[in-house]
Write a protein that holds these residues in place. Structure first.
Motif, PDB file in Angstrom:
ATOM      1  N   TRP A  12       1.716  -3.601  10.414  1.00 27.43           N
ATOM      2  CA  TRP A  12       3.124  -3.224  10.476  1.00 27.43           C
ATOM      3  C   TRP A  12       3.874  -4.086  11.494  1.00 27.43           C
ATOM      4  O   TRP A  12       3.292  -4.579  12.449  1.00 27.43           O
ATOM      5  CB  TRP A  12       3.289  -1.770  10.937  1.00 27.43           C
ATOM      6  N   ILE A  69      -1.801  -3.476  14.016  1.00 33.75           N
ATOM      7  CA  ILE A  69      -2.809  -3.843  13.027  1.00 33.75           C
ATOM      8  C   ILE A  69      -3.929  -2.816  13.118  1.00 33.75           C
ATOM      9  O   ILE A  69      -4.452  -2.548  14.203  1.00 33.75           O
ATOM     10  CB  ILE A  69      -3.359  -5.262  13.263  1.00 33.75           C
ATOM     11  N   LYS A  70      -4.283  -2.254  11.992  1.00 33.07           N
ATOM     12  CA  LYS A  70      -5.247  -1.150  11.965  1.00 33.07           C
ATOM     13  C   LYS A  70      -6.672  -1.693  11.961  1.00 33.07           C
ATOM     14  O   LYS A  70      -7.317  -1.811  10.924  1.00 33.07           O
ATOM     15  CB  LYS A  70      -5.003  -0.279  10.724  1.00 33.07           C
ATOM     16  N   GLN A  90      -0.130  -5.561   3.753  1.00 34.16           N
ATOM     17  CA  GLN A  90      -1.585  -5.685   3.761  1.00 34.16           C
ATOM     18  C   GLN A  90      -1.961  -7.127   3.455  1.00 34.16           C
ATOM     19  O   GLN A  90      -1.228  -7.838   2.761  1.00 34.16           O
ATOM     20  CB  GLN A  90      -2.208  -4.759   2.708  1.00 34.16           C
ATOM     21  N   TYR A 113      -1.685 -12.416  10.223  1.00 35.04           N
ATOM     22  CA  TYR A 113      -0.592 -11.493  10.558  1.00 35.04           C
ATOM     23  C   TYR A 113       0.664 -12.285  10.933  1.00 35.04           C
ATOM     24  O   TYR A 113       1.777 -11.972  10.480  1.00 35.04           O
ATOM     25  CB  TYR A 113      -1.034 -10.598  11.713  1.00 35.04           C
ATOM     26  N   GLU A 127       2.347 -13.850   7.920  1.00 34.32           N
ATOM     27  CA  GLU A 127       3.095 -12.848   7.154  1.00 34.32           C
ATOM     28  C   GLU A 127       4.437 -12.549   7.818  1.00 34.32           C
ATOM     29  O   GLU A 127       5.456 -12.365   7.133  1.00 34.32           O
ATOM     30  CB  GLU A 127       2.275 -11.561   7.018  1.00 34.32           C
ATOM     31  N   ARG A 146       5.862  -2.929   6.315  1.00 34.19           N
ATOM     32  CA  ARG A 146       4.451  -2.567   6.197  1.00 34.19           C
ATOM     33  C   ARG A 146       3.815  -3.472   5.162  1.00 34.19           C
ATOM     34  O   ARG A 146       4.368  -3.659   4.071  1.00 34.19           O
ATOM     35  CB  ARG A 146       4.296  -1.108   5.760  1.00 34.19           C
ATOM     36  N   VAL A 195      -9.440  -5.702   3.291  1.00 38.47           N
ATOM     37  CA  VAL A 195      -7.984  -5.618   3.307  1.00 38.47           C
ATOM     38  C   VAL A 195      -7.541  -4.939   4.604  1.00 38.47           C
ATOM     39  O   VAL A 195      -8.020  -3.858   4.942  1.00 38.47           O
ATOM     40  CB  VAL A 195      -7.463  -4.841   2.087  1.00 38.47           C
ATOM     41  N   ILE A 196      -6.625  -5.587   5.304  1.00 41.24           N
ATOM     42  CA  ILE A 196      -6.149  -5.117   6.606  1.00 41.24           C
ATOM     43  C   ILE A 196      -4.747  -4.528   6.467  1.00 41.24           C
ATOM     44  O   ILE A 196      -3.872  -5.123   5.827  1.00 41.24           O
ATOM     45  CB  ILE A 196      -6.115  -6.276   7.623  1.00 41.24           C
ATOM     46  N   ASP A 197      -4.532  -3.364   7.068  1.00 46.29           N
ATOM     47  CA  ASP A 197      -3.198  -2.743   7.117  1.00 46.29           C
ATOM     48  C   ASP A 197      -2.473  -3.205   8.375  1.00 46.29           C
ATOM     49  O   ASP A 197      -3.059  -3.239   9.473  1.00 46.29           O
ATOM     50  CB  ASP A 197      -3.313  -1.223   7.152  1.00 46.29           C
ATOM     51  N   ALA A 226       0.827  -1.195   0.000  1.00 40.31           N
ATOM     52  CA  ALA A 226       0.000   0.000   0.000  1.00 40.31           C
ATOM     53  C   ALA A 226       0.865   1.250   0.000  1.00 40.31           C
ATOM     54  O   ALA A 226       2.073   1.215   0.237  1.00 40.31           O
ATOM     55  CB  ALA A 226      -0.895   0.007   1.233  1.00 40.31           C
TER      56      ALA A 226
END
Length: 480
Positions: free
Chosen positions: A65, A116-117, A49, A135, A138, A47, A61-63, A2
């Protein structure tokens, strides 16, 4: 991948604030500019997604870090925050604070942080599990998690449940790895967590406050009597950190005169029992309309400004700013949260040494300290106290019997039980935490009093942290 996060002028520049605090402290060290730049830089910023399928069948879709701030020690260590306010700047700032925090309390980790947003209230348990497990996958794919690489922990919006999901996912992806459970801390006891971890951060805050107010010379300068007994305290945020801070402070003899939450604040100069307030909130959904509250405020910010000796912001960052610091009546701010006071507000509050701030990077280090104990437990594969508790009790019993035989005295069963008892895991953990917080506070204070140009404990704490991290880099042969 992103687009990168763009911080507007209205958004707080948290990492900038942390860097500003660092730069202020760096001038009191003798390290070259290149080394200082290496220490304050975030070494790795990941970072990413990923998609999840919601319960209603929709894809979202999840943002997310994960930031590793410093590799001067391995593994790196830091919590994972679930919040709709999470952004890259915040995660970088929190990772940097973790590096300094670990150095201050002599825990051999580099700093890291994850985010995680998401607003956890908007997702079912199944959806949160899917988010957490994805998460973790990833992170595994990029080698951003592991007992010798990077060890997450709970933070705002996460707890034992999420750490269990992370541990299980890592175990599944790494079959046969002997130390796999050391990939994350803050786990429940049933998954080889450690007794005392849940309340560790709050207990550490309380111990830091007690140690600070025990120094008669410092309290005289502030116009306070030494000792924690009878000190009036306002707690902002009755989550895990705020609750245990309040509970232990009451055990120490302090009086919780005010409690602030997101929907308002309550105040009573005679004090509150934290357990009663929590019970009321569980029953009604709010701390407001609590029977023993004499004054209520619809604005939580107004609750911070009431009369007290000690203010404990234990919620989120940037709660005390230039806009409200002039109305804060406390003599001491004990930062239970990360970054609750902006640099400008901190300068205004301290005001030439007439008031004090116990800085976050020390004050809330109880969590990472006990996480370190949990990590050691997972690597050693044995609970603290298991090998020697019974031996200690037997040895103590022999001493008691010998003393009774020589003196003719006779102890009651209760006295005998107290003397003979061997330490449990939680007692050993709390003892280690207390020793860490006490020793670290006096290390910081020694730096502070040794140089009258150092403006406060935060700068002193950072000076010590910078020197320790610099020494690690030099021992690695990177700098002469």
């Amino acid at each position: 991948m992103a687009n990168s996060v763009v911080l507007t002028e209205e958004q707080p520049h948290f990492f900038h604030d942390v860097t500003e605090f660092f730069n202020r402290a760096a001038q009191f060290t003798n390290h070259d500019v290149g080394l200082l730049n290496q220490i304050k830089a975030c070494n790795s910023v990941y970072r990413f997604q990923f998609p999840i399928k919601r319960d209603n069948g929709e894809l979202e879709v999840i943002d997310a870090w994960r930031v590793q701030h410093s590799h001067h020690k391995s593994p790196t260590k830091g919590g994972i925050r679930y919040s709709e306010m999470v952004n890259e700047d915040e995660v970088m700032a929190l990772a940097a604070l973790m590096s300094y925090k670990c150095a201050i309390v002599n825990v051999p980790f580099g700093g890291a942080k994850g985010g995680i947003k998401v607003n956890t209230r908007d997702y079912s348990v199944r959806e949160l599990e899917n988010i957490t497990r994805r998460y973790t996958v990833e992170l595994i794919k990029k080698n951003f998690i592991g007992p010798a690489v990077d060890v997450p922990a709970p933070d705002y919006g996460t707890g034992e449940r999420e750490m269990s999901w992370i541990a299980d996912t890592y175990l599944t992806m790494n079959p046969g790895q002997l130390d796999a459970l050391g990939c994350v801390t803050g786990k429940p006891l049933s998954l080889h967590g450690i007794a005392g971890r849940r309340g560790a951060t709050g207990r550490g805050v309380a111990i830091a406050i007690r140690e600070c107010v025990s120094v008669a010379e410092d309290m005289q300068r502030l116009g306070l009597t030494p000792g924690i007994e009878g000190k009036r305290v306002i707690i902002q945020g009755l989550g895990n950190v705020g609750y245990f801070s309040a509970k232990v402070l009451v055990e120490f003899g302090a009086i919780i005169v005010g409690i602030c939450e997101y929907d308002g604040a309550i105040y009573n100069e005679d004090g509150f029992d934290p357990d009663e307030v929590v019970k009321h909130r569980n029953e009604t959904g709010s701390i407001l309309k609590f029977a023993k509250s004499k004054t209520e405020f619809g604005s939580p910010a107004e609750g911070l400004e009431q009369p007290c000796d000690i203010l404990v912001p234990a919620a989120l960052e940037n709660q005390i700013t230039e806009a409200n610091v002039g109305r804060i009546q406390a003599k001491i701010i004990a930062e239970g949260a990360n970054g609750p006071t902006t640099p400008a507000a901190a300068d205004a509050f301290v005001d030439g040494g007439r008031r004090m701030i116990i800085p976050d990077m020390f004050c809330n280090a109880g969590g990472v300290t006990v996480s370190y104990f949990e990590w050691l437990k997972n690597l050693s594969h044995i609970a603290f106290g298991r090998m020697d508790r019974r031996y200690t009790e037997t040895a103590n019993m022999n001493i008691v019997n010998m003393v009774e035989g020589v003196t003719g005295a006779s102890l009651t069963d209760e006295q005998r039980k107290i003397i003979v008892k061997g330490a449990s895991e939680e007692e050993l953990v709390n003892s280690g935490l207390e020793d860490t917080m006490i020793r670290s506070y006096h290390e910081i204070r020694e730096v502070y009093v040794s140089n009258d140009k150092i403006p406060g404990l935060r700068t002193a704490a950072l000076v010590g942290a910078i020197n320790k991290i610099a020494e690690s880099y030099k021992n690695m042969g990177i700098w002469p």
